[in-house]
Design a protein around this motif. Structure first.
Motif, PDB file in Angstrom:
ATOM      1  N   GLU A 142       0.830  -1.331   0.042  1.00 30.94           N
ATOM      2  CA  GLU A 142       0.084  -0.108  -0.040  1.00 30.94           C
ATOM      3  C   GLU A 142       0.879   1.214  -0.162  1.00 30.94           C
ATOM      4  O   GLU A 142       0.531   2.232  -0.717  1.00 30.94           O
ATOM      5  CB  GLU A 142      -0.993  -0.140   1.208  1.00 30.94           C
ATOM      6  N   ASN A 143       1.944   1.242   0.817  1.00 27.97           N
ATOM      7  CA  ASN A 143       2.894   2.672   0.613  1.00 27.97           C
ATOM      8  C   ASN A 143       3.532   2.677  -0.329  1.00 27.97           C
ATOM      9  O   ASN A 143       4.059   3.892  -0.495  1.00 27.97           O
ATOM     10  CB  ASN A 143       3.506   2.405   2.005  1.00 27.97           C
ATOM     11  N   LEU A 144       3.706   1.752  -1.346  1.00 26.91           N
ATOM     12  CA  LEU A 144       4.460   1.799  -2.375  1.00 26.91           C
ATOM     13  C   LEU A 144       3.745   2.050  -3.573  1.00 26.91           C
ATOM     14  O   LEU A 144       4.394   2.143  -4.713  1.00 26.91           O
ATOM     15  CB  LEU A 144       5.298   0.455  -2.813  1.00 26.91           C
ATOM     16  N   ARG A 145       2.144   2.391  -3.627  1.00 29.03           N
ATOM     17  CA  ARG A 145       1.235   2.434  -4.664  1.00 29.03           C
ATOM     18  C   ARG A 145       1.311   3.718  -5.138  1.00 29.03           C
ATOM     19  O   ARG A 145       1.061   4.639  -4.376  1.00 29.03           O
ATOM     20  CB  ARG A 145       0.005   1.851  -4.335  1.00 29.03           C
ATOM     21  N   GLY A 146       1.784   3.928  -6.403  1.00 29.01           N
ATOM     22  CA  GLY A 146       1.761   5.239  -7.061  1.00 29.01           C
ATOM     23  C   GLY A 146       0.463   5.325  -8.168  1.00 29.01           C
ATOM     24  O   GLY A 146      -0.610   4.778  -7.696  1.00 29.01           O
ATOM     25  N   LYS A 147       0.285   5.887  -9.103  1.00 27.24           N
ATOM     26  CA  LYS A 147      -0.853   6.081  -9.916  1.00 27.24           C
ATOM     27  C   LYS A 147      -1.362   4.675 -10.443  1.00 27.24           C
ATOM     28  O   LYS A 147      -0.455   3.947 -10.799  1.00 27.24           O
ATOM     29  CB  LYS A 147      -0.380   6.723 -11.125  1.00 27.24           C
ATOM     30  N   ALA A 148      -2.728   4.503 -10.403  1.00 22.36           N
ATOM     31  CA  ALA A 148      -3.162   3.353 -10.788  1.00 22.36           C
ATOM     32  C   ALA A 148      -3.796   3.239 -12.084  1.00 22.36           C
ATOM     33  O   ALA A 148      -4.358   4.351 -12.673  1.00 22.36           O
ATOM     34  CB  ALA A 148      -4.311   2.936  -9.913  1.00 22.36           C
ATOM     35  N   SER A 149      -3.845   2.062 -12.953  1.00 25.92           N
ATOM     36  CA  SER A 149      -4.578   1.937 -14.188  1.00 25.92           C
ATOM     37  C   SER A 149      -5.430   0.608 -13.866  1.00 25.92           C
ATOM     38  O   SER A 149      -4.852  -0.659 -13.408  1.00 25.92           O
ATOM     39  CB  SER A 149      -3.293   1.562 -15.293  1.00 25.92           C
ATOM     40  N   ASN A 150      -6.649   0.849 -13.959  1.00 25.37           N
ATOM     41  CA  ASN A 150      -7.726  -0.187 -13.620  1.00 25.37           C
ATOM     42  C   ASN A 150      -8.198  -1.037 -14.757  1.00 25.37           C
ATOM     43  O   ASN A 150      -8.216  -0.612 -15.864  1.00 25.37           O
ATOM     44  CB  ASN A 150      -8.889   0.392 -13.005  1.00 25.37           C
ATOM     45  N   PHE A 151      -8.190  -2.401 -14.602  1.00 23.42           N
ATOM     46  CA  PHE A 151      -8.578  -3.216 -15.441  1.00 23.42           C
ATOM     47  C   PHE A 151      -9.674  -4.432 -14.706  1.00 23.42           C
ATOM     48  O   PHE A 151      -9.862  -3.902 -13.607  1.00 23.42           O
ATOM     49  CB  PHE A 151      -7.451  -4.208 -16.087  1.00 23.42           C
ATOM     50  N   ASN A 152     -10.154  -5.233 -15.634  1.00 23.74           N
ATOM     51  CA  ASN A 152     -11.194  -5.841 -15.035  1.00 23.74           C
ATOM     52  C   ASN A 152     -11.135  -6.507 -13.597  1.00 23.74           C
ATOM     53  O   ASN A 152     -11.635  -6.178 -12.748  1.00 23.74           O
ATOM     54  CB  ASN A 152     -11.630  -7.121 -15.829  1.00 23.74           C
ATOM     55  N   ALA A 153      -9.913  -7.407 -13.787  1.00 28.30           N
ATOM     56  CA  ALA A 153      -9.754  -8.075 -12.419  1.00 28.30           C
ATOM     57  C   ALA A 153      -8.266  -7.678 -11.887  1.00 28.30           C
ATOM     58  O   ALA A 153      -8.040  -8.369 -10.890  1.00 28.30           O
ATOM     59  CB  ALA A 153      -9.745  -9.690 -12.624  1.00 28.30           C
ATOM     60  N   LEU A 154      -7.624  -6.802 -12.251  1.00 29.24           N
ATOM     61  CA  LEU A 154      -6.413  -6.499 -11.817  1.00 29.24           C
ATOM     62  C   LEU A 154      -6.339  -4.821 -12.022  1.00 29.24           C
ATOM     63  O   LEU A 154      -6.938  -4.116 -13.176  1.00 29.24           O
ATOM     64  CB  LEU A 154      -5.375  -6.870 -13.046  1.00 29.24           C
ATOM     65  N   THR A 155      -5.640  -4.128 -11.094  1.00 30.68           N
ATOM     66  CA  THR A 155      -5.250  -2.801 -11.018  1.00 30.68           C
ATOM     67  C   THR A 155      -3.588  -2.960 -10.945  1.00 30.68           C
ATOM     68  O   THR A 155      -2.932  -3.508  -9.962  1.00 30.68           O
ATOM     69  CB  THR A 155      -5.584  -2.071  -9.669  1.00 30.68           C
ATOM     70  N   LEU A 156      -2.998  -2.216 -11.845  1.00 31.60           N
ATOM     71  CA  LEU A 156      -1.828  -1.855 -11.793  1.00 31.60           C
ATOM     72  C   LEU A 156      -1.172  -0.463 -11.229  1.00 31.60           C
ATOM     73  O   LEU A 156      -1.985   0.530 -11.587  1.00 31.60           O
ATOM     74  CB  LEU A 156      -1.130  -1.883 -13.334  1.00 31.60           C
ATOM     75  N   TYR A 157      -0.197  -0.405 -10.465  1.00 31.65           N
ATOM     76  CA  TYR A 157       0.283   0.658  -9.843  1.00 31.65           C
ATOM     77  C   TYR A 157       1.530   0.799 -10.183  1.00 31.65           C
ATOM     78  O   TYR A 157       2.426  -0.079 -10.113  1.00 31.65           O
ATOM     79  CB  TYR A 157      -0.019   0.630  -8.464  1.00 31.65           C
TER      80      TYR A 157
END
Length: 179
Positions: A49-64
Motif C-alpha cells: 500500500e505505501n509503495l502504490r503510485g498512479k493506478a491503471s484499472n482493468f477488469n480483475a487487476l489494478t496496476l500501480y
C-alpha cells in the motif's frame, strides 16, 4: 544486516552490459537497493500500500506504478481484485545469452542481500510441455512471501522473446504464473 546496496546497484547496472539498446537499459531506482528490497518485502503484508503510485484499472487487476523502484522505471504493483498483490520489475532481454547473464547476476546478488535466513530453490517454467523459462525462488520459514528472480520465454508471435523479472509476492501466484 550489513549494507549491500552496492552489489544490487552494480547488478542492475550490469543488466545493461550485454544489451544496450534503449529497451535494455536499466538504472537502479535507489542508492540502497538491498534496503529497498527489504522494505518492499516488509510491505507485502499490506499489499504494498505505501509503495502504490498512479493506478491503471482493468477488469480483475489494478496496476500501480511503484513509488519505490529497485529498477528505475521498470517496477509495478499488481493487485488482483484486492485479494492478492505482487511487486514486479521486468526488463526485456534481446536473446538467451543476455537473459541468462542477467539471471545469474541478479539471483546471486538478491541471495546475498537476503542473507542466510532465506532458502532458495531453482525451477523450470513449463507451458504445455514447452520451455517457458527458469527461475529461483527465495523463501523464509514462517513467512508467506516469496522473492523470485526468473526469466520468462515467450514464443507467441514472431521470434522468441525473453523477460527478466524480479517478483515479490504470494507463493501461490508465482506457482500459477510458472505454468
Amino acid at each position: 544486516m550489513k549494507s549491500m546496496h552496492l552489489p544490487i546497484a552494480s547488478c542492475v547496472l550490469g543488466l545493461t552490459l550485454s544489451g544496450c539498446s534503449a529497451l535494455q537499459t536499466a538504472e537502479p531506482g535507489t542508492d540502497d537497493s538491498c534496503g529497498a528490497l527489504q522494505q518492499t518485502i516488509e510491505s507485502y503484508d499490506t499489499g504494498f500500500e505505501n509503495l502504490r503510485g498512479k493506478a491503471s484499472n482493468f477488469n480483475a487487476l489494478t496496476l500501480y506504478r511503484a513509488k519505490q523502484e529497485i529498477v528505475k522505471g521498470r517496477c509495478e504493483i499488481w493487485a488482483w481484485a484486492n485479494t492478492d498483490s505482487a511487486y514486479v520489475c521486468s526488463l526485456k532481454a534481446p536473446d538467451d545469452e543476455v537473459a541468462r547473464k542477467r539471471f545469474d547476476t541478479v539471483s546471486a546478488q538478491v541471495s546475498e542481500c537476503l542473507g542466510p535466513d532465506w532458502q532458495s530453490e531453482t525451477f523450470e517454467r513449463d507451458r504445455s510441455g514447452d520451455d517457458a523459462g527458469y527461475g529461483i525462488r527465495f523463501t523464509q520459514p514462517g513467512r508467506d512471501v516469496v522473492v523470485s528472480v526468473h526469466t520468462v520465454v515467450i514464443t507467441k508471435g514472431p521470434g522468441t522473446k525473453r523477460s527478466n523479472d524480479l517478483y515479490i509476492g504470494s507463493p501461490g501466484r508465482l506457482a500459477n504464473s510458472a505454468q
